[in-house]
Design a protein around this motif. Structure first.
Motif, mmCIF file in Angstrom:
data_model
loop_
_atom_site.group_PDB
_atom_site.id
_atom_site.type_symbol
_atom_site.label_atom_id
_atom_site.label_comp_id
_atom_site.label_asym_id
_atom_site.label_seq_id
_atom_site.Cartn_x
_atom_site.Cartn_y
_atom_site.Cartn_z
ATOM 1 N N TYR A 154 0.850 -1.199 0.000
ATOM 2 C CA TYR A 154 0.000 0.000 0.000
ATOM 3 C C TYR A 154 0.881 1.242 0.000
ATOM 4 O O TYR A 154 1.877 1.301 0.717
ATOM 5 C CB TYR A 154 -0.887 0.018 1.252
ATOM 6 C CG TYR A 154 -1.852 -1.142 1.332
ATOM 7 C CD1 TYR A 154 -1.415 -2.402 1.756
ATOM 8 C CD2 TYR A 154 -3.186 -0.989 0.975
ATOM 9 C CE1 TYR A 154 -2.292 -3.468 1.819
ATOM 10 C CE2 TYR A 154 -4.076 -2.062 1.039
ATOM 11 C CZ TYR A 154 -3.611 -3.301 1.456
ATOM 12 O OH TYR A 154 -4.476 -4.367 1.521
ATOM 13 N N ASP A 155 0.466 2.220 -0.758
ATOM 14 C CA ASP A 155 1.205 3.486 -0.838
ATOM 15 C C ASP A 155 0.668 4.432 0.234
ATOM 16 O O ASP A 155 -0.530 4.718 0.284
ATOM 17 C CB ASP A 155 0.973 4.097 -2.243
ATOM 18 C CG ASP A 155 1.891 5.263 -2.540
ATOM 19 O OD1 ASP A 155 2.714 5.619 -1.673
ATOM 20 O OD2 ASP A 155 1.782 5.831 -3.650
ATOM 21 N N VAL A 156 1.554 4.895 1.102
ATOM 22 C CA VAL A 156 1.153 5.862 2.134
ATOM 23 C C VAL A 156 1.892 7.164 1.872
ATOM 24 O O VAL A 156 3.057 7.161 1.484
ATOM 25 C CB VAL A 156 1.443 5.325 3.562
ATOM 26 C CG1 VAL A 156 2.931 5.155 3.833
ATOM 27 C CG2 VAL A 156 0.817 6.211 4.634
ATOM 28 N N TYR A 157 1.193 8.274 2.055
ATOM 29 C CA TYR A 157 1.782 9.577 1.741
ATOM 30 C C TYR A 157 1.693 10.492 2.957
ATOM 31 O O TYR A 157 0.782 10.371 3.770
ATOM 32 C CB TYR A 157 1.019 10.207 0.563
ATOM 33 C CG TYR A 157 1.334 11.665 0.305
ATOM 34 C CD1 TYR A 157 2.395 12.028 -0.527
ATOM 35 C CD2 TYR A 157 0.588 12.679 0.902
ATOM 36 C CE1 TYR A 157 2.698 13.366 -0.761
ATOM 37 C CE2 TYR A 157 0.883 14.025 0.673
ATOM 38 C CZ TYR A 157 1.937 14.357 -0.160
ATOM 39 O OH TYR A 157 2.237 15.677 -0.388
ATOM 40 N N LEU A 161 3.691 14.406 4.721
ATOM 41 C CA LEU A 161 4.855 15.288 4.798
ATOM 42 C C LEU A 161 4.884 15.916 6.171
ATOM 43 O O LEU A 161 3.833 16.123 6.794
ATOM 44 C CB LEU A 161 4.847 16.346 3.685
ATOM 45 C CG LEU A 161 3.748 17.373 3.600
ATOM 46 C CD1 LEU A 161 4.169 18.469 2.647
ATOM 47 C CD2 LEU A 161 2.457 16.764 3.109
ATOM 48 N N SER A 162 6.104 16.163 6.656
ATOM 49 C CA SER A 162 6.268 16.662 8.022
ATOM 50 C C SER A 162 5.474 17.928 8.277
ATOM 51 O O SER A 162 4.869 18.083 9.340
ATOM 52 C CB SER A 162 7.727 16.967 8.325
ATOM 53 O OG SER A 162 8.589 16.266 7.526
ATOM 54 N N GLU A 163 5.502 18.844 7.319
ATOM 55 C CA GLU A 163 4.854 20.139 7.554
ATOM 56 C C GLU A 163 3.369 19.977 7.859
ATOM 57 O O GLU A 163 2.788 20.726 8.631
ATOM 58 C CB GLU A 163 5.007 21.043 6.322
ATOM 59 C CG GLU A 163 6.446 21.448 6.011
ATOM 60 C CD GLU A 163 7.161 20.425 5.129
ATOM 61 O OE1 GLU A 163 6.804 19.229 5.172
ATOM 62 O OE2 GLU A 163 8.083 20.834 4.407
ATOM 63 N N ARG A 221 4.555 21.207 -3.434
ATOM 64 C CA ARG A 221 5.401 20.991 -4.634
ATOM 65 C C ARG A 221 5.209 19.593 -5.219
ATOM 66 O O ARG A 221 5.884 19.241 -6.193
ATOM 67 C CB ARG A 221 6.906 21.189 -4.356
ATOM 68 C CG ARG A 221 7.235 22.464 -3.643
ATOM 69 C CD ARG A 221 7.416 23.604 -4.607
ATOM 70 N NE ARG A 221 7.337 24.879 -3.888
ATOM 71 C CZ ARG A 221 7.324 26.061 -4.458
ATOM 72 N NH1 ARG A 221 7.407 26.144 -5.759
ATOM 73 N NH2 ARG A 221 7.222 27.160 -3.763
ATOM 74 N N ASP A 222 4.366 18.782 -4.620
ATOM 75 C CA ASP A 222 4.098 17.441 -5.157
ATOM 76 C C ASP A 222 3.022 17.546 -6.229
ATOM 77 O O ASP A 222 2.055 18.299 -6.076
ATOM 78 C CB ASP A 222 3.614 16.503 -4.042
ATOM 79 C CG ASP A 222 4.714 16.179 -3.055
ATOM 80 O OD1 ASP A 222 5.877 16.053 -3.487
ATOM 81 O OD2 ASP A 222 4.414 16.070 -1.855
ATOM 82 N N LEU A 223 3.194 16.777 -7.295
ATOM 83 C CA LEU A 223 2.241 16.824 -8.402
ATOM 84 C C LEU A 223 1.370 15.581 -8.405
ATOM 85 O O LEU A 223 1.887 14.458 -8.359
ATOM 86 C CB LEU A 223 2.998 16.901 -9.727
ATOM 87 C CG LEU A 223 3.831 18.164 -9.900
ATOM 88 C CD1 LEU A 223 4.769 18.020 -11.093
ATOM 89 C CD2 LEU A 223 2.924 19.379 -10.077
HETATM 90 O O1 DLL Z 1 8.353 11.591 4.011
HETATM 91 C C1 DLL Z 1 6.616 11.526 5.679
HETATM 92 C C2 DLL Z 1 6.389 10.091 5.391
HETATM 93 C C3 DLL Z 1 7.045 9.122 6.115
HETATM 94 C C4 DLL Z 1 5.465 9.717 4.440
HETATM 95 C C5 DLL Z 1 6.799 7.808 5.867
HETATM 96 C C6 DLL Z 1 5.204 8.393 4.174
HETATM 97 C C7 DLL Z 1 5.878 7.430 4.899
HETATM 98 P P1 DLL Z 1 9.014 14.447 4.616
HETATM 99 O O2 DLL Z 1 10.361 13.884 4.971
HETATM 100 O O3 DLL Z 1 8.659 15.787 5.121
HETATM 101 O O4 DLL Z 1 7.892 13.494 5.167
HETATM 102 O O5 DLL Z 1 8.897 14.397 3.040
HETATM 103 C C8 DLL Z 1 7.707 14.726 2.411
HETATM 104 O O6 DLL Z 1 8.140 13.146 0.620
HETATM 105 O O7 DLL Z 1 6.315 16.147 -0.009
HETATM 106 C C9 DLL Z 1 6.735 13.967 -1.075
HETATM 107 O O8 DLL Z 1 7.544 14.675 -1.988
HETATM 108 C C10 DLL Z 1 7.496 12.758 -0.576
HETATM 109 N N1 DLL Z 1 6.559 11.659 -0.303
HETATM 110 C C11 DLL Z 1 6.039 11.281 0.872
HETATM 111 N N2 DLL Z 1 5.232 10.203 0.709
HETATM 112 C C12 DLL Z 1 5.239 9.911 -0.622
HETATM 113 C C13 DLL Z 1 4.614 8.934 -1.446
HETATM 114 C C14 DLL Z 1 7.709 12.175 4.869
HETATM 115 N N3 DLL Z 1 3.820 7.980 -0.953
HETATM 116 C C15 DLL Z 1 7.824 14.519 0.924
HETATM 117 N N4 DLL Z 1 4.840 8.999 -2.780
HETATM 118 C C16 DLL Z 1 6.533 14.766 0.218
HETATM 119 C C17 DLL Z 1 5.636 9.930 -3.320
HETATM 120 C C18 DLL Z 1 6.079 10.863 -1.263
HETATM 121 N N5 DLL Z 1 6.269 10.860 -2.595
#
Ligand code: DLL
Length: 432
Positions: A232-235, A237-239, A300-302
């Motif tokens: 599964y794809d989970v998305y 971002l820290s902010e 900035r994600d598309l």
């Molecule tokens: O990457 C949070 C995270 C941790 C998400 C674990 C999922 C699993 P940041 O380090 O702040 O937070 O980076 C956020 O990573 O704006 C995207 O560009 C990229 N990103 C995160 N999830 C995905 C995804 C974490 N499922 C940035 N597919 C985001 C593609 C992702 N890009």
């Protein structure tokens, strides 16, 4: 079908929209009173908190971006005094200065809840064993997945990232049923499992919750096969929070955004909203965050957005898989290229591994692009002629998919650095 909070996850859209409106209008009042950055921005456009009454009014509000957080480093955008902040995370970011984010106790509880909803989508129950191989620490991946699994009541193996041989021992001996890590690390674990002489049958894994970086469908197929799981794809971002902003359900036709907490918009290059199905920049407003609420944060994600009902019964809109970032799009000889497009082409062949690197350079004022790929282990011993024809085939495939002539270099196994966190796929020496 199981849900963590069925009444919220399947709330009729009309009710969800009304709830978002109420929360937005309370949020705008809250930030106007507490965050000088937003007060100044609103005053500048003569917008009063009382002008925002429903979610449709969101378009009146100003945007926020990463630079605003950096300019106000470390706590300038916090809406709470530091004594009320319960946790701080930071994202190093691939470019520039660190971004600091903070959470109140209530924010942490909401984060655990949305992550619990997300893990439930991936089949996690209180009987599951969840192996967390996202990095623990300032990165939100480790603790985010951890607290979500804890909220469900699952057993957690807080392995963090690194030491892959030990990860495999834990996965095997502690009989993990769900693996959480970046997709590139999952691929590496699968590869190391095979190298150690095991197969997916030696593990009890059923699902994987992978995110933090873009990954292709072909990569998904490879990981699923290697580990014997559904991925599964989970998305996130820290902010905005961390992992758990959105996740795929069993249908895997997009990632449900937990819209009662995070309001998504897709904008075109002129920052105008686009309709469902059209791709553009994903922008989020945190509807309930207390420590660091953000209005119309530009990720900035598309991707695309789809608000139509889903087979799973959840009503929360689905975002498409991330296509790339506005800031990691490469422009090579005038052609826009996302690393994920190259990945898709490579993985479709079936004869290269998940390890590749894109090296962009400039020779005599012309951009060059080299794609370095490792062949699958069973192919490398092959004779030169065959390797040459594979290389030509790859170059042709990239050309027909992207209209771009690239050089492909087949490299020996284990020469491209493996990643335990987010993979660094691109080396752009033009910027050096
Ligand atoms: O990457 C949070 C995270 C941790 C998400 C674990 C999922 C699993 P940041 O380090 O702040 O937070 O980076 C956020 O990573 O704006 C995207 O560009 C990229 N990103 C995160 N999830 C995905 C995804 C974490 N499922 C940035 N597919 C985001 C593609 C992702 N890009």
């Amino acid at each position: 079908m199981s849900y963590f909070q069925k009444n919220v996850e399947c709330m009729p859209r009309g009710e969800l929209t009304a709830l978002q409106g109420e929360r937005l209008s309370a949020l705008v009042k809250y930030v106007y009173e507490r965050v000088s950055f937003y007060r100044a921005k609103m005053d500048a456009i003569k917008l009063k908190p009382s002008d925002v009454k429903s979610i449709a009014d969101i378009v009146k509000l100003p945007f926020t971006d990463k630079n605003d957080l950096r300019d106000n480093y470390p706590f300038g955008m916090f809406a709470m005094p530091k004594k009320d902040v319960a946790r701080i995370h930071a994202s190093s970011g691939t470019t520039g200065k660190m971004t600091v984010v903070g959470y109140s106790a209530n924010d942490l509880d909401i984060w655990a809840t949305v992550m619990a909803r997300s893990l439930t989508c991936a089949g996690v129950t209180r009987e599951s064993t969840v192996h967390v191989a996202y990095g623990y620490g300032m990165f939100t991946g480790g603790l985010g997945a951890h607290c979500g699994a804890e909220k469900i009541g699952a057993a957690i193996v807080p392995a963090s990232s690194g030491n892959t041989a030990r990860q495999i021992t834990f996965l095997k001996d502690f009989e993990a049923t769900t693996l959480c890590c970046t997709p590139s690390y999952a691929a590496y674990i699968a590869e190391s499992l095979a190298e150690a002489g095991y197969t997916a049958k030696d593990l009890k894994l059923q699902s994987g919750v992978f995110g933090a970086e873009p990954w292709s469908e072909a990569m998904r197929a490879k990981i699923e096969k290697g580990l014997g799981i559904k991925a599964y794809d989970v998305y996130g971002l820290s902010e905005i929070m961390g992992p758990g902003v959105s996740i795929e359900c069993d249908a895997r036709e997009g990632l449900h955004v937990w819209e009662d907490h995070f309001y998504p918009e897709i904008l075109d290059a002129g920052l105008e909203r686009v309709e469902d199905g059209k791709s553009g920049e994903l922008v989020f407003t945190t509807l309930t965050k207390e420590a660091l609420p953000l209005i119309r944060y530009r990720t900035r994600d598309l991707c695309t957005l789809d608000s139509s009902p889903c087979k799973c019964g959840r009503t929360h809109a689905r975002m498409g898989k991330i296509l790339g970032r506005t800031d990691d799009m490469l422009i090579v000889r005038g052609i826009n290229v996302f690393p994920s497009q190259i990945e898709t082409v490579l993985m479709q062949t079936g004869y290269v591994s998940t390890n590749y690197q894109i090296v962009v350079g400039r020779e005599k004022s012309t951009d060059t692009m080299e794609v370095r790929v490792e062949l699958n282990s069973d192919m490398f011993g092959d004779e030169v002629k065959k390797l040459e024809s594979l290389r030509d085939d790859l170059e042709k495939r990239v050309y027909s998919a992207l209209g771009l002539k690239v050089r492909v270099r087949l490299v020996e196994q284990n020469t491209i650095p493996r990643s335990e966190g987010k993979a660094a796929r691109v080396i752009d020496s033009r910027k050096l």
